[in-house]
Design a protein around this motif. Structure first.
Motif, PDB file in Angstrom:
ATOM      1  N   PHE A  46       0.831  -1.210   0.000  1.00 55.84           N
ATOM      2  CA  PHE A  46       0.000   0.000   0.000  1.00 55.84           C
ATOM      3  C   PHE A  46       0.863   1.256   0.000  1.00 55.84           C
ATOM      4  O   PHE A  46       0.600   2.207  -0.738  1.00 55.84           O
ATOM      5  CB  PHE A  46      -0.934  -0.002   1.206  1.00 55.84           C
ATOM      6  CG  PHE A  46      -1.798   1.228   1.276  1.00 55.84           C
ATOM      7  CD1 PHE A  46      -2.923   1.325   0.478  1.00 55.84           C
ATOM      8  CD2 PHE A  46      -1.472   2.279   2.107  1.00 55.84           C
ATOM      9  CE1 PHE A  46      -3.708   2.466   0.514  1.00 55.84           C
ATOM     10  CE2 PHE A  46      -2.255   3.426   2.147  1.00 55.84           C
ATOM     11  CZ  PHE A  46      -3.372   3.516   1.354  1.00 55.84           C
ATOM     12  N   THR A  47       1.916   1.267   0.829  1.00 53.59           N
ATOM     13  CA  THR A  47       2.759   2.470   0.864  1.00 53.59           C
ATOM     14  C   THR A  47       3.484   2.645  -0.475  1.00 53.59           C
ATOM     15  O   THR A  47       3.682   3.771  -0.929  1.00 53.59           O
ATOM     16  CB  THR A  47       3.780   2.409   2.014  1.00 53.59           C
ATOM     17  OG1 THR A  47       4.414   1.122   2.000  1.00 53.59           O
ATOM     18  CG2 THR A  47       3.131   2.620   3.352  1.00 53.59           C
ATOM     19  N   GLY A  48       3.865   1.542  -1.095  1.00 62.84           N
ATOM     20  CA  GLY A  48       4.550   1.648  -2.382  1.00 62.84           C
ATOM     21  C   GLY A  48       3.627   2.166  -3.469  1.00 62.84           C
ATOM     22  O   GLY A  48       4.002   3.014  -4.279  1.00 62.84           O
ATOM     23  N   TYR A  49       2.395   1.692  -3.444  1.00 63.51           N
ATOM     24  CA  TYR A  49       1.377   2.110  -4.415  1.00 63.51           C
ATOM     25  C   TYR A  49       1.121   3.610  -4.307  1.00 63.51           C
ATOM     26  O   TYR A  49       0.807   4.269  -5.286  1.00 63.51           O
ATOM     27  CB  TYR A  49       0.140   1.266  -4.108  1.00 63.51           C
ATOM     28  CG  TYR A  49      -1.234   1.728  -4.510  1.00 63.51           C
ATOM     29  CD1 TYR A  49      -1.749   1.387  -5.762  1.00 63.51           C
ATOM     30  CD2 TYR A  49      -2.040   2.420  -3.619  1.00 63.51           C
ATOM     31  CE1 TYR A  49      -3.045   1.757  -6.102  1.00 63.51           C
ATOM     32  CE2 TYR A  49      -3.325   2.783  -3.962  1.00 63.51           C
ATOM     33  CZ  TYR A  49      -3.830   2.455  -5.196  1.00 63.51           C
ATOM     34  OH  TYR A  49      -5.099   2.814  -5.533  1.00 63.51           O
ATOM     35  N   SER A  50       1.313   4.160  -3.101  1.00 64.81           N
ATOM     36  CA  SER A  50       1.033   5.580  -2.891  1.00 64.81           C
ATOM     37  C   SER A  50       2.177   6.492  -3.315  1.00 64.81           C
ATOM     38  O   SER A  50       1.977   7.696  -3.448  1.00 64.81           O
ATOM     39  CB  SER A  50       0.757   5.837  -1.405  1.00 64.81           C
ATOM     40  OG  SER A  50      -0.197   4.940  -0.919  1.00 64.81           O
ATOM     41  N   LEU A  51       3.377   5.932  -3.496  1.00 67.68           N
ATOM     42  CA  LEU A  51       4.540   6.795  -3.711  1.00 67.68           C
ATOM     43  C   LEU A  51       4.504   7.648  -4.974  1.00 67.68           C
ATOM     44  O   LEU A  51       4.919   8.797  -4.927  1.00 67.68           O
ATOM     45  CB  LEU A  51       5.825   5.951  -3.688  1.00 67.68           C
ATOM     46  CG  LEU A  51       6.219   5.416  -2.317  1.00 67.68           C
ATOM     47  CD1 LEU A  51       7.535   4.668  -2.405  1.00 67.68           C
ATOM     48  CD2 LEU A  51       6.328   6.549  -1.314  1.00 67.68           C
ATOM     49  N   PRO A  52       4.039   7.131  -6.134  1.00 65.66           N
ATOM     50  CA  PRO A  52       4.101   7.984  -7.330  1.00 65.66           C
ATOM     51  C   PRO A  52       3.213   9.218  -7.252  1.00 65.66           C
ATOM     52  O   PRO A  52       3.310  10.090  -8.085  1.00 65.66           O
ATOM     53  CB  PRO A  52       3.628   7.059  -8.461  1.00 65.66           C
ATOM     54  CG  PRO A  52       3.777   5.693  -7.943  1.00 65.66           C
ATOM     55  CD  PRO A  52       3.563   5.783  -6.469  1.00 65.66           C
ATOM     56  N   ASP A  53       2.336   9.299  -6.231  1.00 65.98           N
ATOM     57  CA  ASP A  53       1.500  10.480  -6.046  1.00 65.98           C
ATOM     58  C   ASP A  53       0.626  10.729  -7.269  1.00 65.98           C
ATOM     59  O   ASP A  53       0.437  11.861  -7.694  1.00 65.98           O
ATOM     60  CB  ASP A  53       2.380  11.711  -5.765  1.00 65.98           C
ATOM     61  CG  ASP A  53       1.581  12.835  -5.109  1.00 65.98           C
ATOM     62  OD1 ASP A  53       0.550  12.528  -4.499  1.00 65.98           O
ATOM     63  OD2 ASP A  53       1.988  13.996  -5.233  1.00 65.98           O
ATOM     64  N   ASP A  54       0.093   9.653  -7.837  1.00 69.39           N
ATOM     65  CA  ASP A  54      -0.805   9.798  -8.972  1.00 69.39           C
ATOM     66  C   ASP A  54      -2.242   9.914  -8.463  1.00 69.39           C
ATOM     67  O   ASP A  54      -2.509   9.713  -7.266  1.00 69.39           O
ATOM     68  CB  ASP A  54      -0.660   8.599  -9.912  1.00 69.39           C
ATOM     69  CG  ASP A  54      -0.909   7.294  -9.199  1.00 69.39           C
ATOM     70  OD1 ASP A  54       0.015   6.829  -8.501  1.00 69.39           O
ATOM     71  OD2 ASP A  54      -2.012   6.742  -9.300  1.00 69.39           O
ATOM     72  N   LEU A  55      -3.148  10.202  -9.383  1.00 67.29           N
ATOM     73  CA  LEU A  55      -4.535  10.475  -8.987  1.00 67.29           C
ATOM     74  C   LEU A  55      -5.187   9.267  -8.322  1.00 67.29           C
ATOM     75  O   LEU A  55      -5.979   9.397  -7.395  1.00 67.29           O
ATOM     76  CB  LEU A  55      -5.329  10.895 -10.233  1.00 67.29           C
ATOM     77  CG  LEU A  55      -6.732  11.443 -10.006  1.00 67.29           C
ATOM     78  CD1 LEU A  55      -6.752  12.478  -8.904  1.00 67.29           C
ATOM     79  CD2 LEU A  55      -7.261  12.039 -11.293  1.00 67.29           C
ATOM     80  N   LEU A  56      -4.840   8.064  -8.779  1.00 66.43           N
ATOM     81  CA  LEU A  56      -5.447   6.863  -8.212  1.00 66.43           C
ATOM     82  C   LEU A  56      -4.934   6.603  -6.796  1.00 66.43           C
ATOM     83  O   LEU A  56      -5.704   6.413  -5.854  1.00 66.43           O
ATOM     84  CB  LEU A  56      -5.149   5.664  -9.112  1.00 66.43           C
ATOM     85  CG  LEU A  56      -5.788   4.359  -8.718  1.00 66.43           C
ATOM     86  CD1 LEU A  56      -7.297   4.469  -8.763  1.00 66.43           C
ATOM     87  CD2 LEU A  56      -5.330   3.250  -9.646  1.00 66.43           C
ATOM     88  N   SER A  57      -3.617   6.616  -6.631  1.00 61.03           N
ATOM     89  CA  SER A  57      -3.077   6.301  -5.311  1.00 61.03           C
ATOM     90  C   SER A  57      -3.387   7.423  -4.336  1.00 61.03           C
ATOM     91  O   SER A  57      -3.618   7.190  -3.158  1.00 61.03           O
ATOM     92  CB  SER A  57      -1.580   6.065  -5.396  1.00 61.03           C
ATOM     93  OG  SER A  57      -0.891   7.267  -5.627  1.00 61.03           O
ATOM     94  N   GLY A  58      -3.417   8.667  -4.834  1.00 59.17           N
ATOM     95  CA  GLY A  58      -3.754   9.781  -3.964  1.00 59.17           C
ATOM     96  C   GLY A  58      -5.153   9.614  -3.397  1.00 59.17           C
ATOM     97  O   GLY A  58      -5.409   9.899  -2.226  1.00 59.17           O
ATOM     98  N   THR A  59      -6.065   9.121  -4.245  1.00 58.19           N
ATOM     99  CA  THR A  59      -7.420   8.858  -3.772  1.00 58.19           C
ATOM    100  C   THR A  59      -7.384   7.794  -2.676  1.00 58.19           C
ATOM    101  O   THR A  59      -8.116   7.885  -1.687  1.00 58.19           O
ATOM    102  CB  THR A  59      -8.302   8.403  -4.951  1.00 58.19           C
ATOM    103  OG1 THR A  59      -8.180   9.356  -5.999  1.00 58.19           O
ATOM    104  CG2 THR A  59      -9.746   8.294  -4.542  1.00 58.19           C
TER     105      THR A  59
END
Lengths: 540, 269, 351
Positions: free
Chosen positions: A160-173
């Motif tokens: 989950f933390t890795g998925y959030s790193l690129p700071d894209d619209l999907l992970s930011g949500t």
């Protein structure tokens, strides 16, 4: 080696080994382990898939850190991907774009990293289910079961933390969802949120913070657990299925050197190869199509990676309960799912301890159960999986709706009901199936295998010829233990004094009866039964 | 028959039976599923009539009322404008086949002239958006980056990041924008068909609509590259997860079965 | 490799069953017959087959070498932005595909070679290894207990309670320093979640055009997103501010508005609602213009914008906050104050 000139000296390899032995004691270590036996079964390799995908994730992850900038400073995109040119984005997103479009092979490594992560968690779940359904978690392996469970949970959060790193619209949500969930915690929610994000959401800190958690803290703990997990596997020696020559006191298989060295070593390359090819042909998390995160933008189909899907399901199907009293708000609609989330996981984690309490069995178990021979355990496992799957359906309810032309509201209601009913139905059905299979095994032992050949007897009757089983098969089908239900004994002893039976003992007896009493297991055939039938007028 | 009965004990027999059962279920489903093709005939006779009002009276009046005033079955068409007619009829949505949560896109049954005639008739009922001209929606020279930002702000919430579509309440949905012509996208934004809100020129000027069309063409056009490989529907983590389970883990388990399997033994023949 | 072409004399004779006649339990038909005799593979008895296996393994390793060379060649040959069409995958990056496939083949062939080698040429005789009980023998346990007791006795841990208790105290307190250090991770919440950038007199600026809106710009059935005047995307705190201030504007026929307060707070049917879902904060804007419902794409909370934005489905706990709007002297829409309640997800202090 180059020993032709100096014949007196030992070969170079041996000299190196001698040197190491004098300092590390490797000969004693090798004596115990070099020819260690591993049994052959494909399901015993599921754990290796986990191990190898973890190694692949670390290798590719290290490469990615060379290019990734964990910063939320805003920059304007000026890279080669036209549809984002001129857009504002964080440096994290920008550097991920750089990795994907400008670093040669960067996209491949990114995709290997992400695919391997999805496969890693999936393999852990399947591996855990293998251990569960075969009863491999029993003494002496309970601790290792917990280590494995912790690895699964940590793997989910590392993902989950890795998925959030690129700071894209999907992970930011996804991060926003997490922040909303944190806010719902009674009393301290707002404080936790402020501390986690360094202020109000999204602030400018979370990527850097998640980054150190993702690349250092969680993988470090996982690495430690993983080593402990493997040491215990070596120390306990692997379990095996029942079969001729396989007892609780031995382990039958091939030696580590050379067969498993080659098979397990080769399997690493096979796993890496498959994941590399998957990453060559299938795109994953194309952040350029998703766009940079902005808290006022969103896309439909906002889902987390699959291993968080069941938590998404929980939060989607929960009714919106909210209690307002005395100037405070209890956000049950979010907080209840947040609490059920660990409970779902804990349910499967604590099961081994419940079972061992019910059976009261203190022996070591190295022979695996066939799932049918432990009907209650198998039924519990399938019920849990059903629960998990129902929640996954809930987590993807919008895609179910569009792809099967259903109403999203009906799916949500279906999941709400199935959350309670599904596991119960699965439990009952699975138990019936297990008992049916036990009966079939019993018939097979007593009457032989149905050969499919129809014979006409002299007086006109048709019968199917049954082939008797070999002794190997007879042994394999009857090797399992069968427990007797726990008896509490009379409540009044022979002197007429009432014996105190604690409530927990009563519960234990009740559970034990549910496990082993009455119709809950089919008594396995006895030698007498077998002889009586086979000594008769020959079996059909 | 003897062979068959002997083979039903084969370890793969269950798989074969399962496959047969699946195929049978699929066949049944196909047989009973609502047929989409029969819709054209009903209105086939109207093809002969080539004047707007007459076309309207045949194809539209039963739901929208004889004068376009609307009825319980269909909204009023007064003031919807020619653009709305062009969008609804040219994408085949109108005339509707049956009531339901949403009228789906289907094969258009009118030719261009007939659509123009219908549009002219409906436009005469009350002023509304006119059919856009090519230089209004032609995306050449538009700002794709700005279009992306506008798309994510205004459209992606229903239509997904790259216009793959998504679910709405009670069986309604935002359709996929793949292969929709620039003209129809423009008209949809301007008129707000069915439950879609409109984005009139007063809040989203013509240039911005062009930017959005250009962005869509760039990210979901015929030539759009999916750098990383298979797009997997462009649906995000759900399809990725499925792919990882089936093809990733599935392949690895198949490999594991091979690694652990016994090598064939020499047998006396 | 079928077994047909194996000369009869090379096949193992009826197995040297020595040592396999274990406890053939005369009266127990289910007794363990012991490990079955080892059967030879084709490669064990036919040198030709073995050599074929050897060649296959070597071939696999060779393919791997070639694939690595292919990897390096692809790295050099393909520009990073080259797109090719590959059936059935589609238009994809040539470099990614070439690198991935060659790397995959290079790795896979090493693995396949090693496994094939192990399966066909290394011994496949199964070996049984003894297991030993994990728990220690009683004597060992007794020794350990005695050692521990001696050590504990010598330390005086049990006798000198003062030392023991102060040590526990010290150990319990020292982690507090670490906890205290976490204090500066972020500010205290105070009333931050209760305020947004909206205030009386701020014009509603269309986020598409960055121009203020007039009531006539907003038609029935349209959907517009606005932010407070004075904000731009380049502000350093834009992300944090828009996370609370995002607003959606729709126009509903005043007759269709069921909620009295909603009508009062609107301007001629133009209503302004927070775009941030009250569930966990997704931007909620899937507006169905005929039903006036908005749906959240994250968790499907559904709100009725014609009825005070109350929740009609899904996990959200309360209605979307409405912003009271009016028109200023120049005829532009403006806010008549900040939101009366906190926007976004509910929290403990919300009340």
């Amino acid at each position: 080696m180059s020993t032709t000139t100096e014949n007196k000296k030992a070969p170079a390899g041996e000299r190196v080994a001698d040197w190491a032995d004098g300092r590390l004691g490797i000969y004693s270590l090798a004596k115990a382990n070099m020819r260690k036996i591993f049994p052959d079964h494909w399901s015993f390799m599921l754990g290796e898939i986990c191990l190898y995908s973890f190694i692949i994730i670390i290798l590719t992850g290290v490469y990615l850190t060379l290019f990734f900038h964990p910063s939320m400073n805003e920059v304007e995109y000026a890279g080669p991907y036209v549809p984002l040119q001129g857009q504002l984005m964080s440096e994290a997103f920008n550097s991920t774009m750089h990795i994907s479009f400008e670093v040669r092979g960067g996209l491949l490594i990114r995709q290997i990293h992400h695919w391997a992560a999805l496969i890693f968690v999936a393999a852990m779940l399947v591996h855990m289910m293998r251990v569960f359904f075969t009863g491999a978690f029993r003494k002496p392996r309970e601790v290792n079961w917990l280590f494995g469970f912790l690895l699964l949970v940590l793997g989910m959060f590392t993902g989950f933390t890795g998925y959030s790193l690129p700071d894209d619209l999907l992970s930011g949500t996804g991060v926003r969802f997490m922040q909303g969930a944190v806010l719902s915690v009674p009393v301290v929610g707002t404080y936790l949120s402020m501390f986690l994000f360094g202020g109000e959401f999204p602030g400018g800190d979370f990527v850097a913070r998640f980054y150190s958690v993702h690349i250092l803290l969680l993988p470090g703990i996982m690495m430690g657990l993983l080593v402990a997990h493997l040491i215990l596997v070596f120390y306990h020696k692997h379990t095996q299925f029942a079969g001729p020559g396989k007892t609780n006191k031995n382990v039958v298989g091939m030696p580590l050197l050379p067969v498993y060295m080659a098979k397990a070593g080769g399997f690493f390359f096979l796993v890496f190869g498959v994941i590399a090819v998957v990453s060559a042909i299938a795109s994953i998390n194309p952040i350029w199509a998703i766009g940079p995160y902005r808290p006022d933008q969103v896309s439909t189909g906002a889902q987390p990676d699959w291993y968080m899907g069941f938590s998404e399901g929980l939060i989607r199907v929960m009714p919106g309960w909210e209690v307002n009293a005395w100037g405070h708000t209890l956000v049950l609609g979010v907080f209840v799912p947040l609490m059920i989330f660990p409970l779902v996981l804990a349910a499967i984690a604590v099961y081994p301890f419940i079972e061992s309490w019910v059976t009261g069995d203190k022996r070591e178990h190295h022979i695996l159960d066939r799932p049918r021979n432990a009907p209650t355990r198998t039924a519990f496992g399938v019920a849990w999986l059903t629960w998990y799957f129902v929640l996954l359906v809930g987590g993807g309810n919008d895609l179910w709706a569009t792809h099967f032309h259903l109403s999203i509201n009906s799916i949500t209601w279906f999941v709400r009901i199935a959350f309670f009913v599904g596991p119960i139905i699965a439990f009952v059905v699975t138990k019936r199936i297990c008992l049916g299979l036990q009966r079939r095994d019993k018939d097979k032992v007593l009457h032989g295998r149905e050969s499919g050949i129809i014979k006409r007897l002299p007086h006109g009757e048709f019968v199917e010829v049954h082939e008797p089983l070999s002794q190997e098969q007879l042994h394999t089908l009857t090797a399992h233990d069968q427990y007797k239900p726990l008896e509490l004994g009379p409540e009044v002893d022979e002197n007429g004094v009432a014996r105190k039976v604690s409530r927990s003992q009563k519960l234990r007896a009740k559970l034990s009866k549910g496990y082993y009493g009455g119709d809950n297991q089919i008594p396995k055939p006895t030698a007498d039964e077998y002889k009586e039938i086979t000594s008769g007028h020959g079996h059909h | 028959m003897k062979k068959l009965s002997a083979r039903r004990r084969h370890p793969l027999a269950a798989v074969v039976v399962l496959l047969l059962a699946l195929a049978a279920t699929g066949g049944l489903y196909a047989a009973f599923a609502p047929a989409d093709k029969a819709q054209a005939e009903e209105t086939a006779q109207s093809l002969a009539i080539d004047e707007g009002k007459k076309l309207y009276a045949v194809g539209c009046a039963s739901c929208h009322g004889t004068g376009g005033q609307g009825s319980p079955d269909g909204p009023s068409l007064v003031g919807v404008g020619a653009a709305a007619v062009d969008f609804q009829v040219a994408t085949g949505r109108m005339p509707a086949q049956q009531p339901g949560a949403q009228v789906p896109k289907k094969k258009n049954i009118y030719n261009n002239d007939q659509i123009k005639q219908l549009a002219a008739y409906v436009a005469s009922l009350g002023a509304g958006p006119v059919v856009p001209t090519d230089n209004q929606y032609n995306p050449e020279g538009a700002d794709i980056g700005k279009g992306g930002e506008l798309f994510r702000s205004n459209c992606a919430q229903c239509h997904n990041f790259t216009g793959e579509g998504g679910a709405l309440t009670h069986g309604k949905y935002a359709p996929s924008l793949e292969g929709v012509s620039p003209k129809h996208i423009y008209e949809a934004m301007q008129t707000g068909p069915q439950n879609m809100p409109s984005f009139p020129d007063t809040t989203m000027p013509e240039k911005e609509k062009k930017d959005i069309i250009a962005y869509l063409d760039a990210v979901n056009g015929e030539k759009t590259a999916s750098q990383g490989g298979l797009k997997l529907g462009g649906l995000g983590p759900v399809s990725e997860g499925l792919f990882a389970w089936i093809f990733g883990l599935g392949a690895l388990i198949a490999v594991a079965v091979w690694v652990a399997a016994r090598t064939a033994k020499a047998k006396k023949s | 490799m079928s077994s047909q072409d194996i000369p009869e004399e090379n096949l193992p004779s009826e197995q040297d069953a020595a040592g396999h006649t274990l406890v053939k339990g005369a009266d127990d038909p289910f007794a363990d017959p012991g490990m079955p005799p080892h059967e030879h593979r084709i490669q064990d008895i036919d040198e030709k087959a073995a050599r074929r296996s050897e060649r296959s393994v070597a071939l696999l390793f060779t393919i791997s070498m070639l694939a690595t060379i292919g990897f390096i060649a692809s790295y050099v040959a393909f520009p990073v932005d080259k797109i090719v069409y590959i059936w059935p995958i589609g238009h994809i990056s040539a470099l990614n595909f070439a690198l991935g496939v060659t790397l995959g083949i290079a790795l896979f062939c090493i693995g396949a070679g090693a496994v094939h080698w192990a399966r066909t040429l290394m011994s496949d005789v199964e070996i049984a290894d003894e297991r030993h009980a994990i728990s220690a023998e009683p004597e060992v346990k007794a020794k350990v207990m005695a050692d521990f007791a001696a050590g504990a006795e010598e330390s005086g841990f049990g006798r000198r309670k003062l030392i023991r208790n102060t040590m526990f105290g010290a150990m319990a307190l020292v982690p507090l320093s670490g906890v205290i250090l976490l204090r500066d991770l972020g500010p205290l919440p105070e009333d931050k979640l209760r305020h947004t950038r909206w205030s009386k007199g701020k014009m509603l600026v269309n986020m598409n055009t960055h121009e203020p809106l007039r009531p006539s710009d907003v038609s029935v059935g349209s959907l517009t997103f606005v932010m407070p005047e004075g904000m731009t995307e380049h502000d350093h705190d834009f992300q944090t501010e828009i996370a609370k201030a995002a607003l959606m504007i729709v126009r509903i026929q005043p007759d269709d508005i069921k909620d009295k307060r909603e009508l009062e707070w609107s301007h001629e049917g133009i209503v302004a609602y927070s775009k941030i879902c009250t569930h966990v904060g997704c931007p909620i804007s899937l507006y169905e213009q005929q039903t006036h419902h908005v749906l959240c794409p994250c968790h499907q909370s559904t709100f009725d914008l014609s009825d005070g934005a109350r929740v009609i489905f899904g996990p959200a706990g309360h209605a979307l906050p409405q912003l009271r709007i009016g028109v200023n002297e120049e005829g532009y829409l403006e806010a008549l104050g900040d939101f009366e309640e906190p926007v976004g997800p509910a929290f403990w202090e919300r009340g």
